[in-house]
Design an enzyme around this catalytic site. Sequence first.
Site, PDB file in Angstrom:
ATOM      1  CG  HIS A  56      -3.860  -7.887  -2.346  1.00 37.09           C
ATOM      2  ND1 HIS A  56      -5.153  -7.497  -2.080  1.00 37.09           N
ATOM      3  CD2 HIS A  56      -3.084  -7.163  -1.507  1.00 37.09           C
ATOM      4  CE1 HIS A  56      -5.147  -6.575  -1.128  1.00 37.09           C
ATOM      5  NE2 HIS A  56      -3.898  -6.357  -0.766  1.00 37.09           N
ATOM      6  CG  ASP A  95      -3.396  -6.681  -8.729  1.00 36.03           C
ATOM      7  OD1 ASP A  95      -3.081  -5.470  -8.772  1.00 36.03           O
ATOM      8  OD2 ASP A  95      -3.654  -7.283  -7.670  1.00 36.03           O
ATOM      9  CD  GLN A 133       2.437  -3.724  -4.088  1.00 38.13           C
ATOM     10  OE1 GLN A 133       3.407  -2.977  -4.155  1.00 38.13           O
ATOM     11  NE2 GLN A 133       1.578  -3.675  -3.090  1.00 38.13           N
ATOM     12  CE  LYS A 176      -1.534  -1.068  -3.059  1.00 38.27           C
ATOM     13  NZ  LYS A 176      -1.176  -1.353  -1.673  1.00 38.27           N
ATOM     14  CB  CYS A 213      -4.205  -8.329   1.830  1.00 38.72           C
ATOM     15  SG  CYS A 213      -4.845  -7.084   2.924  1.00 38.72           S
TER      16      CYS A 213
END
Length: 409
Positions: free
Chosen positions: A125, A202, A205, A228, A366
């Site tokens: 991202h 990261d 997600q 999220k 993104c």
Amino acid sequence: MLKPTDIDQLRGDFPILTREVYGKRLVYLDNAATTQKPQCVIDKIVAMYTTMNANVHRGVHFLSQEATEEHEASRKVVQQFVNAATPNEIVFTRGATESINLVASSFCNTFCSEGDEILISAMEHHSNIVPWQMQAERLGLQLRVVPINEQGELILEELEKLVTPRTRLIAITHISNVLGTVNPIEEIVAMAHRHDIPVLIDAAQSVQHTRVDVQALDCDFLVFSSHKIYGPTGVGVLYGKEKWLNALPPYQGGGEMIASVSFEKTTYNSLPYKFEAGTPDYVGTAALATALNYVTSLGLDNIGRYEQELLQYATDKLLSIPGLRIFGNARQKSNVISFLVEGVHPYDMGTLLDRMGIAVRTGHHCAEPLMRVLGIDGTVRASFAFYNTPEEVDLLVEGITRIVKMFRA
Ligand code: PLP
């Protein structure tokens, strides 16, 4: 195991899901962008402002102490959620993006010099590209990019080949927000540590779909965003091993992050406050803790199993549409399906689905560099949460089929 009947009941926890748009029942399939909020999270925000609002850490008065206790209790909830060794390793930020910027700035300032290298992947991202690129430009660093294969999986052999004596850090996504690929982060961390290289994960997600245990993973940093994972916007988390957080300088200056200030010299607060300049979003952190407790009460294993079934159902159904191509066919895949249908621009597809009450995302998500690797401008992306149902997938497939017929007529 969550069953469709449980899902019907759980949907009742999310008031927005009863909404109509354009006179149609809302089918919300944009969960990778942000998730909807259960009533308990909304109630917590109202309760905080109704009964407990006072600035934290600074007051001797009752309300301030109560708000501080709530804020610090929330930190412990996050600590347990990711299984960090101590609450000192949990820094509250504004989101995954700010968490990565913090590490990029403080880490590169301290441990990188001209010619050093940061390793990222082709599926990152923008939030896990640009902060490193900014430091690279400032300090003369090189960004190295791990390629992906046809299925949208990282090519691990290439990753190890890209490691050099100048590699200072590997920053990699756990799950791709475009391809849904679940990266083998355990293997990546183990390989990186064989070369004495720290790893930032990261997890923007992933924490909402699968259990993440930072001690089992042994990662050095991990970031995610509250919004999220069914929590409020404007709050994020940076997990960092204590030894790293102690070694890094503060990112921003201001109140909270200091031990003492004079015009000549400032000394800094202990962890984690050293990285939390200014008034934190203590209402947001309390509501994030509520969201994490909610997810924990459902069980991430249950959520993951149900979502995997839904993903398989949606994949099979979508692939039955002639001319539809899915981008991202990794063996380990999570709840994102990016696709294009021959002859229909993704923007048209998104706009027409919207008119049917179906919310999907279109564009580069993104991840412009990934779009270039894939040789496309963008995709349509349907992304699922545990409150989505097979009936909603059917509505999506019906909608796409109608749009395709319109375009082919
Ligand atoms: N990383 C990934 C993989 C994402 O999907 C996102 C948001 O979509 C981010 C980072 C940035 O999250 P935020 O905008 O909440 O900071």
